[in-house]
Scaffold this active site. Structure first.
Site, PDB file in Angstrom:
ATOM      1  CG  ASP A 132      43.975  39.273  35.571  1.00  0.00           C
ATOM      2  OD1 ASP A 132      44.102  37.969  35.601  1.00  0.00           O
ATOM      3  OD2 ASP A 132      43.536  39.767  34.806  1.00  0.00           O
TER       4      ASP A 132
ATOM      5  CE  LYS B 151      40.476  32.578  33.049  1.00  0.00           C
ATOM      6  NZ  LYS B 151      41.675  33.536  33.198  1.00  0.00           N
TER       7      LYS B 151
END
Length: 320
Positions: free
Chosen positions: A19, A134
């Site tokens: 991440d 996303k």
């Protein structure tokens, strides 16, 4: 003590995703996939090591100033894809690239932006099978994902805080969801009398566990990728989840820990049958509205991503 770190043990049962937008951090921990968002891109773009990439992107859009909103939008898309392209040189799997959060409530605009991002990747020689688009888990984002999946553009539905969002995403055929853990814990600490939770009682952990078990019981193919962790206990309680996206700091903590890691989530052991059926749009909106945590955190998350998107746009204008 074991011969393997908890990170190594975790990789044997869960796909680990980095991440971050920091290429060096990604290379250090050898994750399968990586995720980015406007907050991470803002941080990465301002690192001196990546200044050359930023300048190259700006030059590819215009030889002068970013004089129009259209140029700035193009620059932002190419910057996101540029970082994605570099990340894909480091990992064997996929990178998640986020649609502008200002489009979170516009299905058609989200679809158009996703297609533009995929086109930019393809122009760079990267197939769409290595990219996840996303989008926030709003009703519109989920409906956009449903259409994009029909076009073989796989989606990562993020800012997902409750069961209703998860079921709607799976019903829409989304490739992957990112149910948040730490932000759920944050809300409960701020809005209840409890300020300390045992790892198994962490409300974020419990949320992802319920979603995972329901998906496996129901035969959904949608991948569950736990996200937004505050500590390693949350991660170890979700060992066995399909995927977990983890910050470099927590990846390091797991790599330094040589304790035994037990599998917590298992498709062969999902507990008691979970009975649930979601209606249409009105049912989705009502059930989301009935969950103050999910309603607040979804709105907060979109606002935060928009704010960082604007900060990055402002920074790009100012550095020229």
């Amino acid at each position: 003590m074991t011969e393997k770190s908890k990170l190594a043990q975790l990789k044997e049962m869960t796909t680990v995703v980095a991440d971050t937008g920091d290429f060096d951090a990604i290379a250090q921990y050898s994750p399968e996939d990586a995720t980015t968002n406007p907050s991470l891109l803002l941080k990465a773009a301002q690192m001196p090591a990546y200044r050359g990439l930023v300048e190259d992107v700006i030059k590819s859009v215009t030889s002068g100033k970013l004089s129009s909103d259209e140029q700035l939008s193009t620059c932002m898309d190419r910057l996101a894809v540029g970082f994605g392209e570099k990340i894909l040189e480091t990992i064997p799997g996929r990178v998640s690239t986020e649609v502008d959060a200002r489009l979170s409530f516009d299905r058609d605009a989200s679809i158009a932006k996703a297609r533009q991002l995929i086109e930019l990747y393809e122009q760079a020689g990267i197939g769409k099978e290595r990219v996840l688009i996303k989008m926030a888990s709003t009703w519109e984002g989920i409906q956009a994902a449903q259409q994009l999946e029909k076009e073989d553009i796989n989606c990562n539905l993020t800012l997902l805080f409750n069961f209703t969002q998860a079921v709607a995403a799976a019903d829409a055929g989304a490739y992957l969801i990112s149910p948040f853990v730490g932000r759920i814990l944050d809300w409960y600490k701020a809005n209840t009398d409890l300020s300390d939770y045992a790892p198994a009682d962490d409300p974020g952990v419990q949320s992802v566990t319920r979603i995972y078990n329901y998906y496996k019981q129901s035969g959904y193919n949608t991948v569950v990728m736990g996200a937004s962790f505050r500590n390693t206990d949350e991660i170890t309680e979700l060992a066995g989840c399909d995927r977990l996206t983890i910050s470099p700091q927590l990846l390091q903590a797991l790599d330094d820990d040589y304790g035994l890691l037990e599998r917590r989530l298992d498709p062969a052991n999902t507990g008691d049958k979970i009975h649930y059926q979601l209606g249409g749009e009105s049912s989705f909106r009502f059930e989301l509205n009935e969950d103050p945590m999910a309603t607040e955190k979804l709105s907060d998350g979109i606002r935060a991503f928009v704010a960082d998107q604007i900060k990055l746009e402002t920074w790009l204008r100012d550095i020229q």
